[in-house]
Design a protein around this motif. Sequence first.
Motif, PDB file in Angstrom:
ATOM      1  N   GLY A   1       0.825  -1.196   0.000  1.00 26.99           N
ATOM      2  CA  GLY A   1       0.000   0.000   0.000  1.00 26.99           C
ATOM      3  C   GLY A   1       0.860   1.247   0.000  1.00 26.99           C
ATOM      4  N   LYS A   2       0.188   2.390   0.073  1.00 21.79           N
ATOM      5  CA  LYS A   2       0.860   3.687   0.078  1.00 21.79           C
ATOM      6  C   LYS A   2       0.456   4.443   1.327  1.00 21.79           C
ATOM      7  CE  LYS A   2       0.885   4.136  -4.929  1.00 21.79           C
ATOM      8  NZ  LYS A   2       0.431   4.956  -6.062  1.00 21.79           N
ATOM      9  N   ALA A   3       1.438   5.048   1.980  1.00 12.57           N
ATOM     10  CA  ALA A   3       1.179   5.807   3.201  1.00 12.57           C
ATOM     11  C   ALA A   3       1.517   7.277   2.984  1.00 12.57           C
ATOM     12  CB  ALA A   3       2.019   5.266   4.357  1.00 12.57           C
ATOM     13  N   SER A   4       0.738   8.126   3.602  1.00 14.53           N
ATOM     14  CA  SER A   4       1.068   9.532   3.745  1.00 14.53           C
ATOM     15  C   SER A   4       1.516   9.701   5.193  1.00 14.53           C
ATOM     16  CB  SER A   4      -0.155  10.405   3.456  1.00 14.53           C
ATOM     17  OG  SER A   4       0.144  11.762   3.742  1.00 14.53           O
ATOM     18  N   VAL A   5       2.705  10.254   5.380  1.00 14.84           N
ATOM     19  CA  VAL A   5       3.291  10.332   6.712  1.00 14.84           C
ATOM     20  C   VAL A   5       3.571  11.787   7.075  1.00 14.84           C
ATOM     21  CG1 VAL A   5       5.215   9.578   8.167  1.00 14.84           C
ATOM     22  CG2 VAL A   5       4.395   8.100   6.305  1.00 14.84           C
ATOM     23  N   VAL A   6       3.092  12.189   8.237  1.00 17.67           N
ATOM     24  CA  VAL A   6       3.457  13.474   8.819  1.00 17.67           C
ATOM     25  C   VAL A   6       4.342  13.150  10.009  1.00 17.67           C
ATOM     26  CG1 VAL A   6       2.633  15.563   9.947  1.00 17.67           C
ATOM     27  CG2 VAL A   6       1.301  14.548   8.084  1.00 17.67           C
ATOM     28  N   LEU A   7       5.557  13.670  10.004  1.00 17.16           N
ATOM     29  CA  LEU A   7       6.532  13.402  11.068  1.00 17.16           C
ATOM     30  C   LEU A   7       7.164  14.737  11.446  1.00 17.16           C
ATOM     31  CD1 LEU A   7       7.946  11.209  12.759  1.00 17.16           C
ATOM     32  CD2 LEU A   7       9.599  10.982  10.904  1.00 17.16           C
ATOM     33  N   GLY A   8       6.743  15.255  12.602  1.00 18.20           N
ATOM     34  CA  GLY A   8       7.199  16.592  12.987  1.00 18.20           C
ATOM     35  C   GLY A   8       6.668  17.597  11.984  1.00 18.20           C
ATOM     36  N   ASP A   9       7.560  18.372  11.372  1.00 14.07           N
ATOM     37  CA  ASP A   9       7.146  19.373  10.394  1.00 14.07           C
ATOM     38  C   ASP A   9       7.329  18.902   8.950  1.00 14.07           C
ATOM     39  OD1 ASP A   9       9.892  19.442  10.303  1.00 14.07           O
ATOM     40  OD2 ASP A   9      10.080  21.582  10.722  1.00 14.07           O
ATOM     41  N   ARG A  10       7.588  17.603   8.759  1.00 12.81           N
ATOM     42  CA  ARG A  10       7.784  17.027   7.414  1.00 12.81           C
ATOM     43  C   ARG A  10       6.584  16.189   7.019  1.00 12.81           C
ATOM     44  NH1 ARG A  10      12.347  13.336   8.200  1.00 12.81           N
ATOM     45  NH2 ARG A  10      11.757  12.670   6.131  1.00 12.81           N
ATOM     46  N   THR A  11       6.269  16.183   5.726  1.00 13.10           N
ATOM     47  CA  THR A  11       5.246  15.307   5.171  1.00 13.10           C
ATOM     48  C   THR A  11       5.868  14.578   3.994  1.00 13.10           C
ATOM     49  OG1 THR A  11       3.475  16.816   5.810  1.00 13.10           O
ATOM     50  CG2 THR A  11       2.953  15.203   4.113  1.00 13.10           C
ATOM     51  N   PHE A  12       5.687  13.266   3.923  1.00 15.43           N
ATOM     52  CA  PHE A  12       6.254  12.482   2.828  1.00 15.43           C
ATOM     53  C   PHE A  12       5.405  11.250   2.583  1.00 15.43           C
ATOM     54  CE2 PHE A  12       8.365  11.331   6.753  1.00 15.43           C
ATOM     55  CZ  PHE A  12       8.397   9.953   6.747  1.00 15.43           C
ATOM     56  N   SER A  13       5.716  10.551   1.498  1.00 11.70           N
ATOM     57  CA  SER A  13       5.026   9.312   1.131  1.00 11.70           C
ATOM     58  C   SER A  13       5.934   8.129   1.428  1.00 11.70           C
ATOM     59  CB  SER A  13       4.685   9.311  -0.357  1.00 11.70           C
ATOM     60  OG  SER A  13       3.798  10.357  -0.643  1.00 11.70           O
ATOM     61  N   ALA A  14       5.330   6.986   1.691  1.00 15.00           N
ATOM     62  CA  ALA A  14       6.082   5.748   1.916  1.00 15.00           C
ATOM     63  C   ALA A  14       5.332   4.608   1.248  1.00 15.00           C
ATOM     64  CB  ALA A  14       6.257   5.481   3.410  1.00 15.00           C
ATOM     65  N   GLY A  15       6.092   3.604   0.782  1.00 13.45           N
ATOM     66  CA  GLY A  15       5.490   2.450   0.131  1.00 13.45           C
ATOM     67  C   GLY A  15       6.168   1.174   0.568  1.00 13.45           C
ATOM     68  N   ALA A  16       5.798   0.079  -0.048  1.00  8.97           N
ATOM     69  CA  ALA A  16       6.300  -1.245   0.323  1.00  8.97           C
ATOM     70  C   ALA A  16       7.822  -1.253   0.429  1.00  8.97           C
ATOM     71  CB  ALA A  16       5.839  -2.278  -0.698  1.00  8.97           C
ATOM     72  N   GLY A  17       8.297  -1.762   1.571  1.00  8.19           N
ATOM     73  CA  GLY A  17       9.725  -1.858   1.830  1.00  8.19           C
ATOM     74  C   GLY A  17      10.304  -0.666   2.555  1.00  8.19           C
ATOM     75  N   ASP A  18       9.561   0.434   2.654  1.00  5.02           N
ATOM     76  CA  ASP A  18      10.053   1.610   3.376  1.00  5.02           C
ATOM     77  C   ASP A  18       9.871   1.436   4.879  1.00  5.02           C
ATOM     78  OD1 ASP A  18      10.754   2.989   1.055  1.00  5.02           O
ATOM     79  OD2 ASP A  18       8.794   3.978   0.916  1.00  5.02           O
ATOM     80  N   ALA A  19      10.791   2.024   5.633  1.00  4.92           N
ATOM     81  CA  ALA A  19      10.691   2.043   7.096  1.00  4.92           C
ATOM     82  C   ALA A  19      10.505   3.484   7.549  1.00  4.92           C
ATOM     83  CB  ALA A  19      11.939   1.442   7.731  1.00  4.92           C
ATOM     84  N   ILE A  20       9.670   3.661   8.545  1.00  7.66           N
ATOM     85  CA  ILE A  20       9.410   4.972   9.125  1.00  7.66           C
ATOM     86  C   ILE A  20       9.842   4.898  10.586  1.00  7.66           C
ATOM     87  CG2 ILE A  20       7.636   6.671   9.680  1.00  7.66           C
ATOM     88  CD1 ILE A  20       5.973   5.113   7.409  1.00  7.66           C
ATOM     89  N   VAL A  21      10.818   5.702  10.957  1.00  9.27           N
ATOM     90  CA  VAL A  21      11.309   5.730  12.333  1.00  9.27           C
ATOM     91  C   VAL A  21      10.721   6.964  13.004  1.00  9.27           C
ATOM     92  CG1 VAL A  21      13.329   5.827  13.825  1.00  9.27           C
ATOM     93  CG2 VAL A  21      13.432   4.552  11.654  1.00  9.27           C
ATOM     94  N   VAL A  22       9.960   6.738  14.065  1.00 10.77           N
ATOM     95  CA  VAL A  22       9.298   7.821  14.785  1.00 10.77           C
ATOM     96  C   VAL A  22      10.057   8.057  16.090  1.00 10.77           C
ATOM     97  CG1 VAL A  22       7.157   8.616  15.837  1.00 10.77           C
ATOM     98  CG2 VAL A  22       7.071   7.151  13.795  1.00 10.77           C
ATOM     99  N   PRO A  23      10.758   9.197  16.201  1.00 14.00           N
ATOM    100  CA  PRO A  23      11.451   9.488  17.453  1.00 14.00           C
ATOM    101  C   PRO A  23      10.457   9.792  18.576  1.00 14.00           C
ATOM    102  CG  PRO A  23      12.249  10.882  15.646  1.00 14.00           C
ATOM    103  CD  PRO A  23      10.998  10.202  15.181  1.00 14.00           C
ATOM    104  N   PRO A  24      10.874   9.614  19.815  1.00 10.38           N
ATOM    105  CA  PRO A  24       9.996   9.957  20.937  1.00 10.38           C
ATOM    106  C   PRO A  24       9.618  11.440  20.905  1.00 10.38           C
ATOM    107  CG  PRO A  24      12.011   8.889  21.707  1.00 10.38           C
ATOM    108  CD  PRO A  24      12.169   9.117  20.254  1.00 10.38           C
TER     109      PRO A  24
END
Length: 113
Positions: A48-71
């Motif tokens: 699938g496809k993800a829309s990710v908001v992380l802090g003040d950044r927005t990006f897309s992610a897809g199969a095989g991508d990793a998203i690291v969310v800091p505390p």
Amino acid sequence: MPGTKFTSLATPSRGSTHLSVWQVEIEPGPEAAPHEVTLEEVFVILNGKASVVLGDRTFSAGAGDAIVVPPDTPFAISNAGQETLRTICCMPVGGQARMADSPAFTPPLGRIT
């Protein structure tokens, strides 16, 4: 979280003492509400496809991508496609989540029993 399914894979209720791992399935639909975690959390996109908001950044992610969310960093992961977004999520046991203006809570999949 409407349209979201969580499946335990390795959690305290299944014998894991340090790490919680679960599958998250997000149906197409509304955007997720931003929240924070008290310990690092990692998502790996399976399909699938993800829309990710992380802090003040927005990006897309897809199969095989990793998203690291800091505390203590506001984030939200929403389904950006037409099919179910499937991810694997990992967080240390005892990690907590916090929604805007609410006290931190331990999600059921990460609770120490």
